[in-house]
Design an enzyme around this catalytic site. Structure first.
Site, PDB file in Angstrom:
ATOM      1  N   ASN A 216      -1.633  -9.260  -9.048  1.00 14.84           N
ATOM      2  CA  ASN A 216      -2.601  -8.197  -8.822  1.00 14.84           C
ATOM      3  C   ASN A 216      -2.201  -6.998  -9.670  1.00 14.84           C
ATOM      4  O   ASN A 216      -1.044  -6.820  -9.999  1.00 14.84           O
ATOM      5  CB  ASN A 216      -2.615  -7.837  -7.332  1.00 14.84           C
ATOM      6  CG  ASN A 216      -3.473  -6.622  -7.013  1.00 14.84           C
ATOM      7  OD1 ASN A 216      -3.002  -5.665  -6.410  1.00 14.84           O
ATOM      8  ND2 ASN A 216      -4.729  -6.654  -7.398  1.00 14.84           N
TER       9      ASN A 216
ATOM     10  N   CYS B  84       0.835  -1.206   0.000  1.00 17.33           N
ATOM     11  CA  CYS B  84       0.000   0.000   0.000  1.00 17.33           C
ATOM     12  C   CYS B  84       0.871   1.260   0.000  1.00 17.33           C
ATOM     13  O   CYS B  84       1.768   1.395   0.836  1.00 17.33           O
ATOM     14  CB  CYS B  84      -0.920  -0.005   1.214  1.00 17.33           C
ATOM     15  SG  CYS B  84      -2.026   1.424   1.253  1.00 17.33           S
TER      16      CYS B  84
END
Length: 319
Positions: A195, A83
């Site tokens: 991802n 993140c």
């Protein structure tokens, strides 16, 4: 998916797919230790399989949070090393941990020792800032594998911690699927999921055909839940049949009724359902009805009537 994949979202998504592994929002380890644990960790049993994602960078603190969270029975506890948000950087965790693989190894070792019956996994980027991904990613995977990690999800973009916003970090750095495929080939004993930028089940199937073990879909699954999750079981997992969005809506009604009757707001659930009819006739009217009416639906009867009216728009458009 902070502020997105809460328990209401996950309950809804589970109705669309029985097989997909669902992830919580990232929860900071300190919040679990010192905050409202039930609010942060409770979930509906129907959500299984479900993984808790943790943010942190101190082995002892992560271990304590993992020990507490393991009591909730999550199928997996995942350490976020991907993140790029400002909040994450200021706490020295998330994508910045790509710079310190030895620290990550110490963190996951401590987490595994704190919850030996729960699988510990890692989500990461291919690198950050000026790092060379083809050099740092293998070193990172080597370090966490030596610490006992057997499952990793790789966001196939670098994160630029300086100069790009969190939103830009999801779209601007180029995708490098080939590098992630190469990592699976170099680390065949690792379960490697990919991802980033995956918007269709055809894309997901194509990546699995290249030898990857899994595909994580984030925003596309949120904004187009039926397109991604509704057909995932037969298309990807080879089981069951595609779900019907109207049948899913019907199964959401008791959940919504109970939530509103208990003092909750319709918006807290309906915001996750805006994309249910994405790409179908009447989808825009469905979204508008729910978006405009949810704030005024303060009792069960009004909430259910709004759902009826919004669904009627879809049915009329499809007739």
């Amino acid at each position: 998916m902070m502020d997105w994949t809460d328990r209401e979202c996950r309950f809804f998504h589970r109705l669309l797919s029985r097989e997909a592994l669902l992830y919580t929002e990232m929860v900071v380890d300190q919040s679990i230790i010192h905050g409202p644990r039930a609010r942060l960790l409770d979930y509906d049993p129907s959500e299984h399989p479900v993984a808790l994602q943790l943010g942190g960078s101190d082995p002892a603190t992560l271990a304590e949070a993992t020990r507490i969270a393991a009591g909730w029975g999550y199928d997996e506890i995942n350490l976020n090393c991907g993140c790029p948000s400002d909040r994450v950087q200021s706490g020295c965790f998330g994508a910045v941990l790509m710079k310190t693989p030895d620290l990550v190894a110490a963190c996951v070792t401590a987490m595994a020792e704190a919850a030996p019956a729960t699988e510990i996994t890692v989500k990461c980027r291919i690198g950050v800032d000026d790092q060379q991904p083809e050099e740092v990613l293998p070193a990172f995977l080597t370090a966490i594998r030596a610490a006992g990690i057997r499952r990793v999800t790789i966001h196939a973009r670098k994160a630029w911690l300086q100069g790009l916003s969190p939103h830009e970090n999801r779209t601007v750095p180029p995708l490098d699927y080939d590098l992630v495929v190469a990592m699976k080939q170099a680390f065949p004993d690792l379960h490697v999921s990919i991802n980033g930028g995956i918007e269709t089940l055809d894309q997901a199937a194509g990546l699995l055909e290249r030898g990857l073990d899994g595909v994580m879909v984030g925003r596309a699954a949120y904004h187009q839940p039926w397109d991604i999750l509704g057909a995932a079981d037969p298309r990807i997992f080879g089981t069951g049949t595609a779900t019907d969005p109207h049948a899913v809506l019907e199964r959401m009604r008791p959940r919504i009724a109970a939530h509103v009757a208990a003092g909750g707001r319709l918006h807290q659930i309906s915001r996750h359902m805006l994309g249910l009819f994405h790409g179908r006739p009447g989808a825009r009217l469905w979204r508008r009805r729910l978006s405009e009416g949810a704030a005024q639906a303060r009792d069960t009867a009004t909430a259910l009537a709004l759902l009826d009216a919004a669904e009627a728009e879809v049915l009329r458009a499809a007739a």
